[in-house]
Design a protein around this motif. Structure first.
Motif, PDB file in Angstrom:
ATOM      1  N   LEU A 146       0.732  -5.867  -1.022  1.00  0.00           N
ATOM      2  CA  LEU A 146       0.508  -4.639  -0.271  1.00  0.00           C
ATOM      3  C   LEU A 146      -0.082  -3.580  -1.194  1.00  0.00           C
ATOM      4  CD1 LEU A 146       0.847  -2.862   2.269  1.00  0.00           C
ATOM      5  CD2 LEU A 146       3.171  -2.345   1.470  1.00  0.00           C
ATOM      6  N   VAL A 147      -1.252  -3.085  -0.838  1.00  0.00           N
ATOM      7  CA  VAL A 147      -1.910  -2.017  -1.596  1.00  0.00           C
ATOM      8  C   VAL A 147      -1.977  -0.786  -0.688  1.00  0.00           C
ATOM      9  CG1 VAL A 147      -4.009  -1.293  -2.784  1.00  0.00           C
ATOM     10  CG2 VAL A 147      -3.278  -3.680  -2.901  1.00  0.00           C
ATOM     11  N   ALA A 148      -1.324   0.288  -1.115  1.00  0.00           N
ATOM     12  CA  ALA A 148      -1.297   1.517  -0.324  1.00  0.00           C
ATOM     13  C   ALA A 148      -1.407   2.706  -1.263  1.00  0.00           C
ATOM     14  CB  ALA A 148      -0.011   1.605   0.491  1.00  0.00           C
ATOM     15  N   PRO A 149      -2.096   3.778  -0.859  1.00  0.00           N
ATOM     16  CA  PRO A 149      -2.303   4.928  -1.749  1.00  0.00           C
ATOM     17  C   PRO A 149      -1.000   5.679  -1.993  1.00  0.00           C
ATOM     18  CG  PRO A 149      -3.079   5.430   0.455  1.00  0.00           C
ATOM     19  CD  PRO A 149      -2.742   3.973   0.448  1.00  0.00           C
ATOM     20  N   PRO A 150      -0.936   6.481  -3.073  1.00  0.00           N
ATOM     21  CA  PRO A 150       0.252   7.300  -3.321  1.00  0.00           C
ATOM     22  C   PRO A 150       0.577   8.173  -2.112  1.00  0.00           C
ATOM     23  CG  PRO A 150      -1.189   7.339  -5.227  1.00  0.00           C
ATOM     24  CD  PRO A 150      -1.949   6.644  -4.134  1.00  0.00           C
ATOM     25  N   GLY A 151       1.853   8.242  -1.767  1.00  0.00           N
ATOM     26  CA  GLY A 151       2.271   9.052  -0.635  1.00  0.00           C
ATOM     27  C   GLY A 151       2.298   8.319   0.685  1.00  0.00           C
ATOM     28  N   VAL A 184      -0.007   0.012   8.181  1.00  0.00           N
ATOM     29  CA  VAL A 184      -0.153  -1.427   7.958  1.00  0.00           C
ATOM     30  C   VAL A 184       1.171  -2.177   8.095  1.00  0.00           C
ATOM     31  CG1 VAL A 184      -2.137  -1.118   6.452  1.00  0.00           C
ATOM     32  CG2 VAL A 184       0.161  -1.173   5.470  1.00  0.00           C
ATOM     33  N   LEU A 185       2.262  -1.480   8.373  1.00  0.00           N
ATOM     34  CA  LEU A 185       3.560  -2.158   8.489  1.00  0.00           C
ATOM     35  C   LEU A 185       3.559  -3.269   9.533  1.00  0.00           C
ATOM     36  CD1 LEU A 185       6.548   0.333   8.044  1.00  0.00           C
ATOM     37  CD2 LEU A 185       6.087  -1.789   6.821  1.00  0.00           C
ATOM     38  N   PRO A 186       3.020  -3.047  10.750  1.00  0.00           N
ATOM     39  CA  PRO A 186       3.008  -4.139  11.726  1.00  0.00           C
ATOM     40  C   PRO A 186       2.291  -5.385  11.217  1.00  0.00           C
ATOM     41  CG  PRO A 186       2.541  -2.051  12.814  1.00  0.00           C
ATOM     42  CD  PRO A 186       2.522  -1.784  11.344  1.00  0.00           C
ATOM     43  N   SER A 216       1.745  -1.808  -4.750  1.00  0.00           N
ATOM     44  CA  SER A 216       1.274  -0.775  -5.662  1.00  0.00           C
ATOM     45  C   SER A 216       0.194   0.048  -4.991  1.00  0.00           C
ATOM     46  CB  SER A 216       0.738  -1.372  -6.956  1.00  0.00           C
ATOM     47  OG  SER A 216       0.315  -0.341  -7.817  1.00  0.00           O
ATOM     48  N   ALA A 217      -0.081   1.204  -5.592  1.00  0.00           N
ATOM     49  CA  ALA A 217      -1.170   2.045  -5.105  1.00  0.00           C
ATOM     50  C   ALA A 217      -2.472   1.738  -5.820  1.00  0.00           C
ATOM     51  CB  ALA A 217      -0.813   3.519  -5.303  1.00  0.00           C
ATOM     52  N   THR A 218      -2.398   1.145  -7.002  1.00  0.00           N
ATOM     53  CA  THR A 218      -3.605   0.907  -7.807  1.00  0.00           C
ATOM     54  C   THR A 218      -3.610  -0.525  -8.316  1.00  0.00           C
ATOM     55  OG1 THR A 218      -2.441   1.723  -9.757  1.00  0.00           O
ATOM     56  CG2 THR A 218      -3.759   3.303  -8.514  1.00  0.00           C
ATOM     57  N   LEU A 219      -3.380  -1.457  -7.441  1.00  0.00           N
ATOM     58  CA  LEU A 219      -3.174  -2.848  -7.837  1.00  0.00           C
ATOM     59  C   LEU A 219      -4.468  -3.655  -7.798  1.00  0.00           C
ATOM     60  CD1 LEU A 219      -1.216  -5.266  -8.341  1.00  0.00           C
ATOM     61  CD2 LEU A 219      -0.941  -5.401  -5.881  1.00  0.00           C
ATOM     62  N   ASP A 220      -4.614  -4.510  -8.778  1.00  0.00           N
ATOM     63  CA  ASP A 220      -5.668  -5.519  -8.737  1.00  0.00           C
ATOM     64  C   ASP A 220      -5.154  -6.631  -7.826  1.00  0.00           C
ATOM     65  OD1 ASP A 220      -7.546  -7.440  -9.077  1.00  0.00           O
ATOM     66  OD2 ASP A 220      -7.461  -7.497 -11.258  1.00  0.00           O
ATOM     67  N   ALA A 257      -1.668 -15.427  -1.655  1.00  0.00           N
ATOM     68  CA  ALA A 257      -1.128 -14.502  -0.651  1.00  0.00           C
ATOM     69  C   ALA A 257      -2.205 -13.514  -0.213  1.00  0.00           C
ATOM     70  CB  ALA A 257       0.062 -13.750  -1.224  1.00  0.00           C
ATOM     71  N   PRO A 258      -2.188 -13.108   1.053  1.00  0.00           N
ATOM     72  CA  PRO A 258      -3.194 -12.144   1.525  1.00  0.00           C
ATOM     73  C   PRO A 258      -2.947 -10.758   0.949  1.00  0.00           C
ATOM     74  CG  PRO A 258      -1.561 -12.514   3.224  1.00  0.00           C
ATOM     75  CD  PRO A 258      -1.256 -13.499   2.131  1.00  0.00           C
ATOM     76  N   VAL A 259      -4.011 -10.001   0.773  1.00  0.00           N
ATOM     77  CA  VAL A 259      -3.913  -8.621   0.310  1.00  0.00           C
ATOM     78  C   VAL A 259      -4.017  -7.713   1.534  1.00  0.00           C
ATOM     79  CG1 VAL A 259      -4.919  -6.820  -1.131  1.00  0.00           C
ATOM     80  CG2 VAL A 259      -4.919  -9.201  -1.920  1.00  0.00           C
ATOM     81  N   ILE A 260      -2.955  -6.998   1.823  1.00  0.00           N
ATOM     82  CA  ILE A 260      -2.912  -6.089   2.968  1.00  0.00           C
ATOM     83  C   ILE A 260      -3.089  -4.670   2.440  1.00  0.00           C
ATOM     84  CG2 ILE A 260      -1.523  -5.243   4.893  1.00  0.00           C
ATOM     85  CD1 ILE A 260      -0.062  -7.953   4.852  1.00  0.00           C
TER      86      ILE A 260
END
Length: 325
Positions: free
Chosen positions: A19-24, A3-5, A150-154, A165-168
């Motif tokens: 930015l919401v991304a899983p652990p790792g 999702v970086l681009p 965060s990985a577990t963000l609301d 702001a948009p949630v990516i």
């Protein structure tokens, strides 16, 4: 990160993102270096980390990836420990350091972006720092980029706070993670149950083991109960009271190739990749500061770990390969 681009493209025309991304997924160490090449990024990037150990580890990881020592392009600033220079472009700092800095300099002169990592932990300094940054952006710095990660963000709640702001989101986990709930006897001491689970994990699975316990006393008692482990297992204790060299040894690869066993508090919960760890044993407990109205003071309380916390803990097992938690 896939999702970086999308994140970079958005920040070229807007100032805030979630930015919401899983652990790792690598968000802690991948986003800031990617932003350095953007035309709007002419100053410093601040990356907020909830813990000193995680701040040091993130800066060291980014510096290693860039092939340079920490303190040049990538540095860190924590209480009583700082490695940065006049040429530092990315500084990983703790939330308390950021609050002090923005209170002293509300305009954040020379700063192009602030990245709030692991915002789901919702500490007082973290929430206060984000509020001050949003206020500074509205009043002084419309060009300042703010990213909550965060990985577990609301995501929706933080997006609303940051002006819609948009949630990516980064979908999926890099490696498969198997979850097992073995439970524990209510009448048994937590140290006995955890020590038994660790011995079982060492016998049934391959790879290093990371164990989460609520505090230092529990760590030391579990270490006592694990006396007599085979010589090919390297036991480390990891908490905020031990010296930084011992903390670094606990999160680095074993030089002699032995199997790593780390007994840790929540200090290892986020933003860390410990080489060789494939198994997480979680006590399910955490010790958190809570304000006591009757006593008029803050005290540490042992309580069940939140769902967000246990998700982060489990994610430590699958950062480099298939894991079990």
């Amino acid at each position: 990160m896939a999702v970086l681009p999308a994140l970079l493209a958005h920040l070229r025309g807007a100032t805030n993102a979630v930015l919401v991304a899983p652990p790792g997924a690598g968000k802690t160490t991948a986003v800031a270096p990617a932003l350095l090449g953007e035309p709007w990024c002419t100053g410093e990037i601040l990356v907020l980390s909830p813990r000193r150990l995680a701040a040091r580890a993130a800066a060291e990881r980014m510096a290693t990836n860039a092939g340079e020592p920490v303190g040049q392009t990538f540095g860190y600033a924590t209480r009583m420990d700082t490695r940065r220079s006049a040429g530092t472009r990315v500084t990983v700092i703790t939330e308390g350091i950021f609050v002090a800095r923005i209170q002293a300099d509300p305009e954040l002169a020379g700063v192009s972006a602030v990245l709030f990592d692991e915002v789901h932990e919702r500490s007082l300094d973290g929430d206060f720092g984000l509020a001050l940054a949003v206020d500074a952006q509205a009043g002084f710095r419309p060009d300042l980029r703010l990213v909550a990660m965060s990985a577990t963000l609301d995501g929706a709640r933080f997006a609303a706070m940051m002006g819609g702001a948009p949630v990516i989101e980064s979908e999926g986990r890099a490696h498969p993670l198997t979850l097992r709930h073995i439970g524990r006897r209510a009448e048994a001491r937590i140290e006995d149950e955890v020590a038994s689970a660790v011995r079982r994990a060492l016998g049934e699975e391959q790879g290093g083991v990371l164990v989460f316990l609520p505090g230092v006393a529990e760590i030391e008692r579990v270490a006592d109960r694990l006396a007599g482990l085979p010589d090919d297992i390297a036991l480390h204790l990891l908490h905020g009271s031990i010296d930084p060299p011992l903390q670094r040894a606990a999160i680095q690869a074993e030089p002699d190739g032995r199997r790593k066993l780390v007994l840790a508090t929540s200090i290892a919960e986020t933003s860390l990749t410990i080489p060789g760890i494939r198994i997480v044993v979680d006590s399910g407990l955490a010790r958190r500061p809570r304000y006591d109205r009757q006593a008029g003071m803050t005290r540490l309380v042992t309580e069940r770990a939140s769902q967000a916390a246990v998700t982060q803990r489990a994610g430590r097992a699958a950062r480099q390969g298939p894991g079990v938690a």
